[in-house]
Design a protein around this motif. Structure first.
Motif, mmCIF file in Angstrom:
data_model
loop_
_atom_site.group_PDB
_atom_site.id
_atom_site.type_symbol
_atom_site.label_atom_id
_atom_site.label_comp_id
_atom_site.label_asym_id
_atom_site.label_seq_id
_atom_site.Cartn_x
_atom_site.Cartn_y
_atom_site.Cartn_z
ATOM 1 N N ASP A 259 0.800 -1.219 -0.108
ATOM 2 C CA ASP A 259 -0.109 -0.080 0.006
ATOM 3 C C ASP A 259 1.016 1.460 -0.127
ATOM 4 O O ASP A 259 0.522 2.222 -0.681
ATOM 5 C CB ASP A 259 -0.963 -0.022 1.261
ATOM 6 N N LEU A 262 2.440 1.717 -3.549
ATOM 7 C CA LEU A 262 1.127 2.002 -4.430
ATOM 8 C C LEU A 262 0.925 3.664 -4.522
ATOM 9 O O LEU A 262 0.629 4.388 -5.063
ATOM 10 C CB LEU A 262 -0.085 1.415 -4.381
ATOM 11 N N ALA A 263 0.960 3.969 -2.828
ATOM 12 C CA ALA A 263 1.012 5.556 -2.678
ATOM 13 C C ALA A 263 1.965 6.410 -3.002
ATOM 14 O O ALA A 263 1.736 7.332 -3.499
ATOM 15 C CB ALA A 263 0.492 5.708 -1.277
ATOM 16 N N ARG A 266 2.001 6.329 -7.606
ATOM 17 C CA ARG A 266 0.786 6.423 -7.772
ATOM 18 C C ARG A 266 0.904 7.064 -9.484
ATOM 19 O O ARG A 266 0.376 6.531 -10.386
ATOM 20 C CB ARG A 266 -0.313 7.070 -7.184
ATOM 21 N N ASN A 267 1.461 8.241 -9.295
ATOM 22 C CA ASN A 267 1.712 9.006 -10.768
ATOM 23 C C ASN A 267 3.296 8.680 -11.331
ATOM 24 O O ASN A 267 3.672 9.121 -12.246
ATOM 25 C CB ASN A 267 1.637 10.225 -10.516
ATOM 26 N N ALA A 271 0.777 2.072 -15.049
ATOM 27 C CA ALA A 271 -0.080 1.452 -14.359
ATOM 28 C C ALA A 271 -0.651 0.388 -15.331
ATOM 29 O O ALA A 271 -0.957 -0.610 -14.978
ATOM 30 C CB ALA A 271 -1.109 2.583 -14.325
ATOM 31 N N ARG A 275 -5.922 -2.753 -11.752
ATOM 32 C CA ARG A 275 -6.660 -2.189 -10.582
ATOM 33 C C ARG A 275 -6.456 -3.236 -9.345
ATOM 34 O O ARG A 275 -6.398 -4.245 -9.730
ATOM 35 C CB ARG A 275 -8.001 -2.036 -11.011
ATOM 36 N N ASP A 290 -7.706 0.879 -5.777
ATOM 37 C CA ASP A 290 -6.289 1.507 -5.894
ATOM 38 C C ASP A 290 -6.014 1.074 -7.484
ATOM 39 O O ASP A 290 -5.416 0.234 -7.578
ATOM 40 C CB ASP A 290 -5.228 0.848 -4.775
ATOM 41 N N ALA A 292 -3.475 0.908 -9.631
ATOM 42 C CA ALA A 292 -2.082 0.724 -9.591
ATOM 43 C C ALA A 292 -1.260 1.458 -10.618
ATOM 44 O O ALA A 292 -1.554 1.677 -11.674
ATOM 45 C CB ALA A 292 -1.636 -0.886 -9.775
#
Length: 292
Positions: A259, A262-263, A266-267, A271, A275, A290, A292
């Motif tokens: 997690d 992923l945070a 994120r950008n 991706a 998902r 989330d 991904a």
């Protein structure tokens, strides 16, 4: 399956559903009986069923008298037989999770290798945290994946379905988007025959050499014999063991680390439509998505 989950998982465990949405045309033979002609690889379903110019050329090169296969008529679509996910399992998984207090998270993607860029970046992210190198990539194909040696050697794994053109293009796309690797090794699974859409060993060596800032090429495969190099199945592990570097195994990754990754990325991380969702069960777990 329910008994296994109840007996083997720790209290509060997380169950991951790998939901590969890939489907394939099938012939329905009876209740719970489906026949699938062809499979995921270098050709799409339309070529298996209707033929194509390159299929005709391939059959001619192999000395065949035919220029296309006579595929059985299809009357339905089902999850792809080898790689697809049947959603009928989800209800039972969610039921046992609710009963035992587990969390269920669903990773949704179209094809198995579409998760590989995210996994590679997750390894890179963790390696940096643990003081391991982040500049060596090991490309692994089909069933010749070696998680232990990836960790022991401090290399980032990139998993591919096959040695066919779509997988080659997927690797190319990743290498164009990510930070450069100093070294790239490619291990090739030999399926024992020449098939439509197969990429030559020379091309695989070339993509590694082209994108690596230092050294790049194939490992554990006899390029002159590929794809009939059946000995590569026994040779790839010793080839990895022969590499000189060794690092302590990092601790197992946790869901909290995933997690956090992923945070943090994120950008940044490619991706590619993956998902990751936390599903709601009768035990009251909240639903969360989330991308991904």
């Amino acid at each position: 399956m329910e008994r296994f989950l109840e007996q083997r998982l720790a209290p509060g465990a997380t169950i991951f559903i790998l939901d590969t949405t890939l489907t394939w045309p099938v012939s329905v033979l009876g209740e719970r009986q489906r026949f699938q002609f062809g499979a995921l690889g270098g050709m799409n379903p339309r070529e298996y069923i209707g033929g194509s110019e390159r299929l005709a050329q391939h059959l001619a090169e192999q000395g065949s008298r035919v220029r296309r296969w006579e595929a059985p008529a299809t009357d339905d679509t089902s999850p792809e037989a080898e790689w697809g996910y049947d959603d009928a399992l989800s209800r039972d998984i969610e039921a046992v999770a609710a009963r035992c207090g587990y969390t269920v998270r669903r990773i949704t993607l179209e094809e198995p290798e579409h998760l590989s860029p995210l996994v590679a970046d997750f390894y890179r992210w963790r390696y940096q945290r643990h003081g391991l190198p982040t500049d060596q990539l090991l490309v692994e194909t089909y069933n010749q994946w070696e998680p232990y040696w990836a960790l022991r050697l401090g290399v980032v794994p990139f998993w591919l379905q096959f040695t066919a053109r779509p997988s080659y293009q997927w690797l190319e796309r990743y290498l164009q988007q990510t930070a450069p690797y100093r070294r790239i090794d490619v291990n090739l699974f030999s399926n024992g025959l020449r098939s439509v859409g197969q990429v030559t060993a020379e091309e695989w060596r070339g993509i590694a050499h082209r994108h690596a800032t230092g050294s790049g090429g194939t490992i554990g495969v006899n390029e002159a014999a590929f794809p009939e190099d059946v000995g590569s199945t026994l040779r790839y592990q010793p080839a990895l063991a022969a590499l000189p570097q060794r690092y302590p195994l990092p601790p197992p990754a946790s869901v909290d680390e995933l997690d956090e990754f992923l945070a943090d990325t994120r950008n940044v991380a490619p991706a590619d439509g993956v998902r990751i969702a936390t599903l709601q069960t009768a035990a009251g777990h909240s639903e969360r998505q989330d991308p991904a």
